[in-house]
Scaffold this active site. Structure first.
Site, PDB file in Angstrom:
ATOM      1  N   SER A  93       0.845  -1.204   0.000  1.00  0.00           N
ATOM      2  CA  SER A  93       0.000   0.000   0.000  1.00  0.00           C
ATOM      3  C   SER A  93       0.877   1.248   0.000  1.00  0.00           C
ATOM      4  CB  SER A  93      -0.873   0.051   1.254  1.00  0.00           C
ATOM      5  OG  SER A  93      -1.318  -1.208   1.626  1.00  0.00           O
ATOM      6  N   TYR A 142      -1.307 -11.189   3.076  1.00  0.00           N
ATOM      7  CA  TYR A 142      -1.401  -9.790   3.511  1.00  0.00           C
ATOM      8  C   TYR A 142      -2.852  -9.522   3.907  1.00  0.00           C
ATOM      9  CZ  TYR A 142      -1.025  -4.626   3.050  1.00  0.00           C
ATOM     10  OH  TYR A 142      -1.051  -3.266   3.256  1.00  0.00           O
ATOM     11  N   LYS A 202       1.045 -11.129   7.137  1.00  0.00           N
ATOM     12  CA  LYS A 202       1.274  -9.730   7.542  1.00  0.00           C
ATOM     13  C   LYS A 202      -0.071  -9.268   8.071  1.00  0.00           C
ATOM     14  CE  LYS A 202       1.708  -5.352   5.126  1.00  0.00           C
ATOM     15  NZ  LYS A 202       1.099  -4.637   6.215  1.00  0.00           N
ATOM     16  N   THR A 225      -2.286  -6.648   9.578  1.00  0.00           N
ATOM     17  CA  THR A 225      -2.498  -5.216   9.831  1.00  0.00           C
ATOM     18  C   THR A 225      -3.898  -5.038  10.401  1.00  0.00           C
ATOM     19  OG1 THR A 225      -1.039  -4.717   7.982  1.00  0.00           O
ATOM     20  CG2 THR A 225      -2.348  -2.900   8.841  1.00  0.00           C
ATOM     21  N   GLY A 252       1.387  -4.999  11.298  1.00  0.00           N
ATOM     22  CA  GLY A 252       1.369  -3.977  10.250  1.00  0.00           C
ATOM     23  C   GLY A 252       1.044  -2.567  10.705  1.00  0.00           C
ATOM     24  N   ASP A 301       2.408   0.399  12.731  1.00  0.00           N
ATOM     25  CA  ASP A 301       3.650   0.855  13.369  1.00  0.00           C
ATOM     26  C   ASP A 301       3.377   1.424  14.761  1.00  0.00           C
ATOM     27  OD1 ASP A 301       3.904   0.456  10.692  1.00  0.00           O
ATOM     28  OD2 ASP A 301       4.835   2.384  10.238  1.00  0.00           O
ATOM     29  N   GLU A 302       2.207   2.061  14.904  1.00  0.00           N
ATOM     30  CA  GLU A 302       1.867   2.696  16.179  1.00  0.00           C
ATOM     31  C   GLU A 302       1.487   1.668  17.247  1.00  0.00           C
ATOM     32  OE1 GLU A 302       0.680   2.919  13.211  1.00  0.00           O
ATOM     33  OE2 GLU A 302      -1.356   3.702  13.074  1.00  0.00           O
ATOM     34  N   SER A 344       5.155   1.550   6.974  1.00  0.00           N
ATOM     35  CA  SER A 344       5.526   2.691   6.139  1.00  0.00           C
ATOM     36  C   SER A 344       6.473   3.664   6.855  1.00  0.00           C
ATOM     37  CB  SER A 344       4.264   3.451   5.715  1.00  0.00           C
ATOM     38  OG  SER A 344       3.604   3.951   6.872  1.00  0.00           O
TER      39      SER A 344
HETATM   40  C1  HMN Z   1       2.085  -1.718   2.991  1.00  0.00           C
HETATM   41  O1  HMN Z   1       1.422  -2.595   2.454  1.00  0.00           O
HETATM   42  O2  HMN Z   1       2.645  -0.836   2.372  1.00  0.00           O
HETATM   43  C2  HMN Z   1       2.232  -1.649   4.484  1.00  0.00           C
HETATM   44  O3  HMN Z   1       2.663  -2.838   4.972  1.00  0.00           O
HETATM   45  C3  HMN Z   1       1.043  -1.189   5.137  1.00  0.00           C
HETATM   46  C4  HMN Z   1       1.332  -0.862   6.592  1.00  0.00           C
HETATM   47  O4  HMN Z   1       0.623  -1.756   7.393  1.00  0.00           O
HETATM   48  C5  HMN Z   1       0.927   0.558   6.830  1.00  0.00           C
HETATM   49  N1  HMN Z   1      -0.495   0.667   6.578  1.00  0.00           N
HETATM   50  C6  HMN Z   1      -0.964   1.507   5.660  1.00  0.00           C
HETATM   51  O5  HMN Z   1      -0.283   2.345   5.110  1.00  0.00           O
HETATM   52  C7  HMN Z   1      -2.413   1.412   5.366  1.00  0.00           C
HETATM   53  C8  HMN Z   1       1.308   1.046   8.216  1.00  0.00           C
HETATM   54  O6  HMN Z   1       2.694   1.090   8.261  1.00  0.00           O
HETATM   55  C9  HMN Z   1       0.726   2.442   8.479  1.00  0.00           C
HETATM   56  O7  HMN Z   1       1.081   3.313   7.433  1.00  0.00           O
HETATM   57  C10 HMN Z   1       1.238   3.017   9.777  1.00  0.00           C
HETATM   58  O8  HMN Z   1       1.020   2.114  10.824  1.00  0.00           O
HETATM   59  C11 HMN Z   1       0.549   4.355  10.090  1.00  0.00           C
HETATM   60  O9  HMN Z   1      -0.794   4.145  10.423  1.00  0.00           O
END
Ligand code: HMN
Length: 289
Positions: free
Chosen positions: A44, A133, A161, A163, A185, A187-188, A204
């Site tokens: 994503s 995913y 993965k 999320t 997935g 980060d927070e 991300s």
């Molecule tokens: C991806 O597929 O690029 C990432 O693995 C997705 C990842 O889980 C991110 N989710 C999204 O961007 C929707 C998180 O890193 C997210 O950006 C971060 O936790 C901030 O909310």
């Protein structure tokens, strides 16, 4: 395959073309500065679902060429178009990506048999390993523990993965599938997930804040929860600000402040608000990014 993986950010110019030089620099920044354990390519965060097949292939190619065998590489190939997913899977496999990943098929509310067929077809055709995913808040696809088990029967499916903020399901998965890989997935929420003994995380914000993520993960593994919590607090102060200013746009702007032209996002995502540039400069300074 374990540890902190950046969900790779991809720089695009005004016409939506990949800025190859900057993409290479972002890969190197992840390896040399953030010292992440791997990259999750065309997720994503790479704006994958807005790209043509050719652009997705080009990104796989540039990233592998730059990273070589320095770190682990996971290729996200999931697509609503199964032929495209297989084509991309074969391409990434030839490029020697360490494993494939595919988002659960979305939009048409596929039933579980259809989802299973999707994964088994990609694996059969590509002869590579697969990391599922699962991101229910974006796909609407919620799988139960038993459904994960039905997928995990296939030995080529090495894990998930995950999320989601469903810590009950995460804990149940860890207990029932000790031999499968679980990457969180969000980060927070890295620390609470790490307490449940995940194998790693994919995110991300690790593109710019990977060092803190590695510290949180390591401290949690060492049982140093109070210390890990402090770093998660600091991390979440940063993530809160990034989300407020626009997720991918702000990560790109952070790269810009650091001297890497990360360009802009694919349409219809909007551009970063230039009036907020000083806020990002302040973030880079304050969080020592
Ligand atoms: C991806 O597929 O690029 C990432 O693995 C997705 C990842 O889980 C991110 N989710 C999204 O961007 C929707 C998180 O890193 C997210 O950006 C971060 O936790 C901030 O909310």
């Amino acid at each position: 395959m374990k540890g902190i993986f950046s969900a790779l950010i991809v720089p695009f110019d005004e016409s939506g073309n990949i800025i190859e030089g900057s993409l290479r620099k972002i890969v190197r920044h992840n390896i040399d500065v953030c010292e992440v354990d791997g990259l999750y390519v065309n997720g994503s965060s790479g704006e994958n679902f807005l790209l043509s097949t050719d652009k997705k292939k080009k990104i796989f190619e540039i990233v592998k060429d730059e990273a070589k065998d320095d770190i682990q590489l996971i290729a996200q190939v999931g697509s609503l178009n199964l032929d495209e997913a297989i084509e991309l899977g074969k391409y990434a496999t030839e490029l020697k990506y360490d494993c494939l990943s595919a988002v659960t098929p979305f939009y048409y509310k596929f039933d579980f048999e259809e989802i299973k067929d999707y994964y088994f077809s990609i694996i059969r055709e590509t002869k590579n390993k697969m990391l599922i995913y699962s991101i229910p808040f974006l796909t609407g696809v919620n799988m139960s523990l038993d459904q994960f088990e039905e997928l995990f029967v296939n030995e080529d499916i090495i894990g998930v993965k995950f999320t989601a903020a469903d810590f009950f399901l995460l804990e149940r998965m860890r207990k029932r599938f000790p031999e499968k890989l679980i990457f969180s997935g969000f980060d927070e929420m890295l620390l609470p997930a790490a307490i449940y003994e995940i194998d790693g995380a994919i995110g991300s914000t690790f593109n710019v804040n990977g060092k803190r993520a590695k510290e949180i993960f390591q401290l949690a593994q060492d049982g140093k929860i109070i210390e890990a919590k402090e770093i998660q607090h600091t991390t979440n102060d940063l993530i809160e600000k990034i989300l407020e200013l626009g997720l991918y746009q702000t990560i790109k702007e952070i790269f810009h402040v650091k001297g890497i032209d990360a360009g802009q996002c694919q349409k219809p995502m909007k551009n970063f608000n230039p009036e907020k540039r000083t806020d990002v400069e302040a973030l880079v300074k304050h969080f020592n990014l």
